[in-house]
Motif scaffolding. Structure first.
Motif, PDB file in Angstrom:
ATOM      1  N   TYR A 197       0.823  -1.369  -0.041  1.00 35.12           N
ATOM      2  CA  TYR A 197      -0.245  -0.045  -0.077  1.00 35.12           C
ATOM      3  C   TYR A 197       0.920   1.366   0.010  1.00 35.12           C
ATOM      4  CZ  TYR A 197      -2.908   3.789   1.698  1.00 35.12           C
ATOM      5  OH  TYR A 197      -3.535   4.976   1.908  1.00 35.12           O
ATOM      6  N   ILE A 198       1.845   1.165   1.098  1.00 37.53           N
ATOM      7  CA  ILE A 198       2.817   2.477   0.971  1.00 37.53           C
ATOM      8  C   ILE A 198       3.578   2.555  -0.128  1.00 37.53           C
ATOM      9  CG2 ILE A 198       4.614   3.573   2.255  1.00 37.53           C
ATOM     10  CD1 ILE A 198       1.852   3.437   3.792  1.00 37.53           C
ATOM     11  N   ARG A 199       4.147   1.580  -1.017  1.00 43.65           N
ATOM     12  CA  ARG A 199       4.796   1.800  -2.092  1.00 43.65           C
ATOM     13  C   ARG A 199       4.039   2.229  -3.267  1.00 43.65           C
ATOM     14  NH1 ARG A 199       7.091  -3.878  -3.635  1.00 43.65           N
ATOM     15  NH2 ARG A 199       8.336  -2.365  -5.086  1.00 43.65           N
ATOM     16  N   ALA A 200       2.729   1.827  -3.563  1.00 42.03           N
ATOM     17  CA  ALA A 200       1.839   2.120  -4.299  1.00 42.03           C
ATOM     18  C   ALA A 200       1.433   3.614  -4.221  1.00 42.03           C
ATOM     19  CB  ALA A 200       0.562   1.350  -4.523  1.00 42.03           C
ATOM     20  N   ALA A 201       1.105   3.854  -2.988  1.00 43.12           N
ATOM     21  CA  ALA A 201       0.855   5.153  -2.671  1.00 43.12           C
ATOM     22  C   ALA A 201       1.710   6.139  -3.048  1.00 43.12           C
ATOM     23  CB  ALA A 201       0.297   5.353  -1.203  1.00 43.12           C
ATOM     24  N   SER A 202       3.102   5.683  -2.981  1.00 37.49           N
ATOM     25  CA  SER A 202       4.268   6.652  -3.327  1.00 37.49           C
ATOM     26  C   SER A 202       4.569   6.793  -4.807  1.00 37.49           C
ATOM     27  CB  SER A 202       5.242   6.146  -2.519  1.00 37.49           C
ATOM     28  OG  SER A 202       4.926   6.136  -1.016  1.00 37.49           O
ATOM     29  N   GLY A 203       3.713   5.887  -5.558  1.00 38.98           N
ATOM     30  CA  GLY A 203       3.987   6.059  -6.988  1.00 38.98           C
ATOM     31  C   GLY A 203       4.540   4.834  -7.744  1.00 38.98           C
ATOM     32  N   THR A 204       4.829   3.758  -7.049  1.00 40.64           N
ATOM     33  CA  THR A 204       5.410   2.529  -7.561  1.00 40.64           C
ATOM     34  C   THR A 204       4.403   1.790  -8.169  1.00 40.64           C
ATOM     35  OG1 THR A 204       7.011   2.083  -5.659  1.00 40.64           O
ATOM     36  CG2 THR A 204       6.460   0.269  -6.924  1.00 40.64           C
ATOM     37  N   VAL A 205       4.596   1.304  -9.499  1.00 41.25           N
ATOM     38  CA  VAL A 205       4.087   0.768 -10.289  1.00 41.25           C
ATOM     39  C   VAL A 205       4.327  -0.882 -10.265  1.00 41.25           C
ATOM     40  CG1 VAL A 205       2.997   0.534 -12.839  1.00 41.25           C
ATOM     41  CG2 VAL A 205       3.712   2.846 -11.791  1.00 41.25           C
ATOM     42  N   PHE A 206       3.590  -1.723 -10.192  1.00 40.91           N
ATOM     43  CA  PHE A 206       3.871  -3.079  -9.805  1.00 40.91           C
ATOM     44  C   PHE A 206       3.518  -3.697 -11.150  1.00 40.91           C
ATOM     45  CE2 PHE A 206       3.459  -1.641  -5.545  1.00 40.91           C
ATOM     46  CZ  PHE A 206       3.960  -2.688  -4.943  1.00 40.91           C
ATOM     47  N   ALA A 207       4.430  -4.630 -11.652  1.00 38.69           N
ATOM     48  CA  ALA A 207       4.100  -5.383 -12.828  1.00 38.69           C
ATOM     49  C   ALA A 207       3.139  -6.300 -12.584  1.00 38.69           C
ATOM     50  CB  ALA A 207       5.485  -6.108 -13.290  1.00 38.69           C
ATOM     51  N   GLN A 208       2.897  -6.744 -11.768  1.00 37.59           N
ATOM     52  CA  GLN A 208       2.032  -7.869 -11.298  1.00 37.59           C
ATOM     53  C   GLN A 208       1.422  -7.697  -9.544  1.00 37.59           C
ATOM     54  OE1 GLN A 208       3.153 -11.571 -12.553  1.00 37.59           O
ATOM     55  NE2 GLN A 208       4.558 -11.865 -10.902  1.00 37.59           N
ATOM     56  N   PRO A 209       0.207  -8.008  -9.540  1.00 38.80           N
ATOM     57  CA  PRO A 209      -0.152  -8.035  -7.926  1.00 38.80           C
ATOM     58  C   PRO A 209       0.704  -8.823  -7.171  1.00 38.80           C
ATOM     59  CG  PRO A 209      -1.997  -8.439  -9.354  1.00 38.80           C
ATOM     60  CD  PRO A 209      -0.844  -8.804 -10.212  1.00 38.80           C
ATOM     61  N   ASP A 210       0.871  -8.410  -5.920  1.00 39.00           N
ATOM     62  CA  ASP A 210       1.892  -9.280  -5.080  1.00 39.00           C
ATOM     63  C   ASP A 210       0.869 -10.242  -4.191  1.00 39.00           C
ATOM     64  OD1 ASP A 210       3.655 -10.288  -2.906  1.00 39.00           O
ATOM     65  OD2 ASP A 210       4.011  -8.289  -1.998  1.00 39.00           O
ATOM     66  N   ALA A 211       1.084 -11.398  -4.528  1.00 42.42           N
ATOM     67  CA  ALA A 211       0.193 -12.540  -3.881  1.00 42.42           C
ATOM     68  C   ALA A 211       1.116 -13.322  -3.137  1.00 42.42           C
ATOM     69  CB  ALA A 211      -0.589 -13.236  -4.806  1.00 42.42           C
ATOM     70  N   ALA A 212       2.514 -13.017  -2.586  1.00 44.54           N
ATOM     71  CA  ALA A 212       3.401 -13.912  -1.948  1.00 44.54           C
ATOM     72  C   ALA A 212       2.949 -13.834  -0.323  1.00 44.54           C
ATOM     73  CB  ALA A 212       4.710 -13.336  -1.816  1.00 44.54           C
ATOM     74  N   TYR A 213       2.207 -15.071   0.170  1.00 39.78           N
ATOM     75  CA  TYR A 213       2.027 -15.092   1.630  1.00 39.78           C
ATOM     76  C   TYR A 213       1.548 -16.539   1.712  1.00 39.78           C
ATOM     77  CZ  TYR A 213      -2.878 -15.211  -0.222  1.00 39.78           C
ATOM     78  OH  TYR A 213      -4.092 -15.263  -1.012  1.00 39.78           O
ATOM     79  N   ARG A 214       1.630 -16.874   2.879  1.00 37.92           N
ATOM     80  CA  ARG A 214       1.525 -18.511   3.293  1.00 37.92           C
ATOM     81  C   ARG A 214      -0.003 -18.612   3.202  1.00 37.92           C
ATOM     82  NH1 ARG A 214       5.212 -16.936   6.952  1.00 37.92           N
ATOM     83  NH2 ARG A 214       3.472 -16.481   8.471  1.00 37.92           N
TER      84      ARG A 214
END
Length: 375
Positions: free
Chosen positions: A294-311
């Motif tokens: 959330y913080i990274r996206a709010a700061s303008g970072t564009v993600f190549a794909q959604p982050d779904a890394a979790y257990r």
């Protein structure tokens, strides 16, 4: 070290925002309006918090946004803002331009927030996207419901209702008449829908400023309290590509920005919670980077794909709610459910308790029990 202002830290979900962001290297400023928390909230004794700030008055005050803006301006460098409560979200949305001048955040326009909070608008948007929803009965125009049905206001939270007050189930005409009298008095346009049985699932997303998915987290409810349909008491992480795609398409149809949980039951969409949801601590328990994304996206970072890394398969429980849920199931003779609850004493993580930072949990427990004793 960049500062993140986390508001409304009286909510128990705040701890699962604070701790991961501190581990990611942010300076944490915990913010709470005084009127909503006469006692210092658990977050104020969290080891991960760098500074605690009480804002005068209430989140309902006309000057609340001004106080929050002044706090953002007072930071030496441009901070990020992570609003937790619905009222703070509304206050920020109403003055987006002013907040955008002093901090980074992801909050939808007021009209979009209102649409996401309106169950009838959400249902129509879902149908337009090809996403199934429960059948709705037009009772106001004489359509007779087919039982069992559930009645609920279009937006129960705006009416100040607790979770268990936001719906009524009717399994026959007599129950329906009583439920209709109560619910229509709260909202003359309340919904009457077929009752969808079965476990509920949630698709939780961060949508960036262009309504692109940034982070995704899925979970299912294991137990609720009250057991007739209250908030989640124990839940488990999972991933379901089909409902993720449906949730993304629905939020994009609404042009939604920020954090939302799309709730499914029986493969159908029930509603959207356009904010941090009740079982949010499961994101921390399962190792998701949801808050950091959330913080990274709010700061303008564009993600190549959604982050779904979790257990996947990680269980989490709220000890008070889940204990009450297990006892209620025992009383009803639901022995299998109760046995599963006892097993979760050993396999499910407690939402708030951490051995290295115990004080927030004990303060939360004390304040909750004290509140219950007063009631």
């Amino acid at each position: 070290m960049r500062t993140v202002l986390i508001t409304d830290v009286r909510y128990r979900t705040a701890m699962a925002v604070i701790r991961p962001l501190k581990r990611a290297g942010y300076r944490i400023l915990a913010v709470q309006a005084s009127a909503e928390a006469p006692l210092d909230p658990p977050a104020f004794v969290c080891r991960s918090v760098d500074e605690c700030v009480r804002l005068d008055g209430s989140v309902h005050d006309a000057a609340y946004a001004d106080r929050l803006l002044a706090l953002c301006r007072a930071q030496t460098e441009r901070p990020a803002l992570f609003p937790i409560g619905a009222d703070t979200l509304s206050a920020v949305a109403a003055r987006r331009a002013e907040f955008q001048a002093v901090c980074d955040f992801l909050v939808a326009d007021p009209e979009i927030l209102d649409s996401a909070n309106d169950k009838r608008v959400v249902a129509r948007a879902a149908l337009a996207c090809g996403v199934p929803v429960p059948r709705e009965f037009d009772v106001a125009n004489g359509e007779r419901p087919v039982f069992p049905v559930i009645l609920k206001p279009r937006c129960g939270e705006k009416l100040g209702l607790h979770a268990e007050q936001r719906y009524a189930v009717a399994r026959n005409a007599a129950e329906f008449d009583a439920a209709w009298a109560r619910m229509s008095a709260l909202d003359p346009q309340c919904l009457v829908q077929e009752l969808v049985e079965g476990p509920g699932c949630g698709v939780c997303l961060v949508m960036d400023a262009e309504s692109r998915p940034v982070s995704v987290f899925c979970h299912r409810r294991i137990r609720e309290y009250p057991i007739t349909g209250g908030p989640s008491a124990c839940c488990e992480s999972l991933y379901d590509e089909k409902i993720v795609v449906q949730a993304v398409s629905l939020l994009q149809a609404l042009h939604f920005v920020g954090i939302a949980m799309v709730e499914f039951k029986g493969s159908r969409v029930l509603e959207i919670n356009p904010r941090v949801w009740g079982s949010y601590p499961l994101t921390e328990a399962a190792g998701s980077r949801f808050a950091e994304d959330y913080i990274r996206a709010a700061s303008g970072t564009v993600f190549a794909q959604p982050d779904a890394a979790y257990r996947r398969g990680q269980r989490m429980r709220f000890v008070l709610n889940d204990t009450l849920s297990v006892l209620a199931h025992l009383k009803k003779g639901h022995l299998r459910v109760a046995a599963s609850g006892l097993a979760d004493l050993f396999r499910a993580k407690e939402a708030l308790f951490r051995f290295c930072d115990q004080r927030p949990f004990w303060r939360y427990l004390h304040q909750t029990l004290r509140k219950g004793t007063r009631a």
